[in-house]
Design a protein around this motif. Sequence first.
Motif, PDB file in Angstrom:
ATOM      1  N   SER A  15       0.815  -1.295   0.046  1.00 49.01           N
ATOM      2  CA  SER A  15      -0.061  -0.079   0.021  1.00 49.01           C
ATOM      3  C   SER A  15       0.904   1.267   0.108  1.00 49.01           C
ATOM      4  O   SER A  15       1.860   0.948   0.129  1.00 49.01           O
ATOM      5  CB  SER A  15      -0.969  -0.041   1.282  1.00 49.01           C
ATOM      6  OG  SER A  15      -0.240   0.211   2.284  1.00 49.01           O
ATOM      7  N   ARG A  73      -3.259  -1.236  -3.849  1.00 46.34           N
ATOM      8  CA  ARG A  73      -1.624  -1.846  -3.678  1.00 46.34           C
ATOM      9  C   ARG A  73      -1.034  -1.529  -4.758  1.00 46.34           C
ATOM     10  O   ARG A  73      -1.689  -1.482  -5.904  1.00 46.34           O
ATOM     11  CB  ARG A  73      -1.786  -3.466  -3.788  1.00 46.34           C
ATOM     12  CG  ARG A  73      -2.543  -4.111  -2.560  1.00 46.34           C
ATOM     13  CD  ARG A  73      -1.523  -4.607  -1.649  1.00 46.34           C
ATOM     14  NE  ARG A  73      -1.958  -4.934  -0.458  1.00 46.34           N
ATOM     15  CZ  ARG A  73      -1.234  -4.605   0.840  1.00 46.34           C
ATOM     16  NH1 ARG A  73      -0.144  -4.033   0.866  1.00 46.34           N
ATOM     17  NH2 ARG A  73      -2.050  -4.852   2.015  1.00 46.34           N
ATOM     18  N   ASP A  96      -6.792  -3.803  -2.988  1.00 47.14           N
ATOM     19  CA  ASP A  96      -6.442  -4.938  -2.123  1.00 47.14           C
ATOM     20  C   ASP A  96      -7.646  -5.977  -2.039  1.00 47.14           C
ATOM     21  O   ASP A  96      -8.893  -5.762  -2.027  1.00 47.14           O
ATOM     22  CB  ASP A  96      -6.268  -4.433  -0.421  1.00 47.14           C
ATOM     23  CG  ASP A  96      -5.718  -5.429   0.264  1.00 47.14           C
ATOM     24  OD1 ASP A  96      -4.657  -5.493   0.571  1.00 47.14           O
ATOM     25  OD2 ASP A  96      -6.536  -6.203   0.860  1.00 47.14           O
ATOM     26  N   GLU A  97      -7.279  -7.332  -1.812  1.00 43.67           N
ATOM     27  CA  GLU A  97      -8.285  -8.552  -2.119  1.00 43.67           C
ATOM     28  C   GLU A  97      -8.848  -8.351  -0.920  1.00 43.67           C
ATOM     29  O   GLU A  97     -10.355  -8.869  -0.974  1.00 43.67           O
ATOM     30  CB  GLU A  97      -7.527  -9.588  -2.541  1.00 43.67           C
ATOM     31  CG  GLU A  97      -6.818  -9.881  -3.803  1.00 43.67           C
ATOM     32  CD  GLU A  97      -6.042 -10.918  -3.809  1.00 43.67           C
ATOM     33  OE1 GLU A  97      -6.217 -12.147  -3.182  1.00 43.67           O
ATOM     34  OE2 GLU A  97      -5.492 -11.250  -4.885  1.00 43.67           O
ATOM     35  N   LYS A  98      -8.404  -7.999   0.389  1.00 37.76           N
ATOM     36  CA  LYS A  98      -9.222  -8.039   1.435  1.00 37.76           C
ATOM     37  C   LYS A  98      -9.993  -6.730   1.874  1.00 37.76           C
ATOM     38  O   LYS A  98     -10.811  -6.504   2.553  1.00 37.76           O
ATOM     39  CB  LYS A  98      -8.257  -8.614   2.662  1.00 37.76           C
ATOM     40  CG  LYS A  98      -7.672  -9.981   2.313  1.00 37.76           C
ATOM     41  CD  LYS A  98      -6.793 -10.164   3.402  1.00 37.76           C
ATOM     42  CE  LYS A  98      -6.017 -11.651   3.270  1.00 37.76           C
ATOM     43  NZ  LYS A  98      -4.810 -11.808   3.766  1.00 37.76           N
ATOM     44  N   ASP A  99      -9.336  -5.688   1.343  1.00 34.02           N
ATOM     45  CA  ASP A  99      -9.909  -4.234   1.840  1.00 34.02           C
ATOM     46  C   ASP A  99      -9.992  -3.587   0.657  1.00 34.02           C
ATOM     47  O   ASP A  99      -8.875  -3.026   0.153  1.00 34.02           O
ATOM     48  CB  ASP A  99      -9.077  -3.608   2.870  1.00 34.02           C
ATOM     49  CG  ASP A  99      -9.739  -2.396   3.551  1.00 34.02           C
ATOM     50  OD1 ASP A  99     -10.764  -1.854   2.847  1.00 34.02           O
ATOM     51  OD2 ASP A  99      -9.289  -2.187   4.455  1.00 34.02           O
ATOM     52  N   GLN A 100     -11.363  -3.521  -0.064  1.00 39.54           N
ATOM     53  CA  GLN A 100     -11.272  -2.795  -1.335  1.00 39.54           C
ATOM     54  C   GLN A 100     -10.879  -1.139  -1.248  1.00 39.54           C
ATOM     55  O   GLN A 100     -10.663  -0.434  -2.237  1.00 39.54           O
ATOM     56  CB  GLN A 100     -12.694  -2.900  -1.789  1.00 39.54           C
ATOM     57  CG  GLN A 100     -12.851  -4.326  -2.225  1.00 39.54           C
ATOM     58  CD  GLN A 100     -12.254  -4.766  -3.106  1.00 39.54           C
ATOM     59  OE1 GLN A 100     -12.028  -4.133  -4.497  1.00 39.54           O
ATOM     60  NE2 GLN A 100     -11.530  -6.113  -3.158  1.00 39.54           N
TER      61      GLN A 100
END
Length: 154
Positions: free
Chosen positions: A52, A93, A85-89
Amino acid sequence: MNMDMNHMQTLGILAQVTHLSSCHAKQMFGKYDLKPGQAGILFVLNKEGELSQRELSRKMNLTPPTITSAIQKMEQLGYIRRKPDEKDQRILRLGITDKGKACIDDICRVGLAMEELVFRGMSMEETLLLKRLLVQIRDNLMEGQDPSVLLPPM
């Protein structure tokens, strides 16, 4: 630029060295339309993988706003890309692209050429001593300070 060292303050010489090395680095990295600090971003992303902007800024000891414009330009030039990010849109990244990876070896060669230029005529012992002294100076100046406020923008 041969000046009498006895009449010039050490910090004046250091300022000249910093300016001249920056000019040489900009010229050598200009082939890639990158600034030296942007090349540093490529190195970090190449080594660490996707990060990030906050993680990248921590690794480089810079504030996120300091690297924002560098990241935007590098994305426009195709050296890096952003993706959610795959877990937190909400988090984007940053990753190095194939174009960015393709120039890493060339950028390493530029770095080596800069080191050869800067340390020409010095022994390994002198080079290591200078490095140790510069680290000590840096540490003295950063003591008790927030590094992100003190380090220059890229």
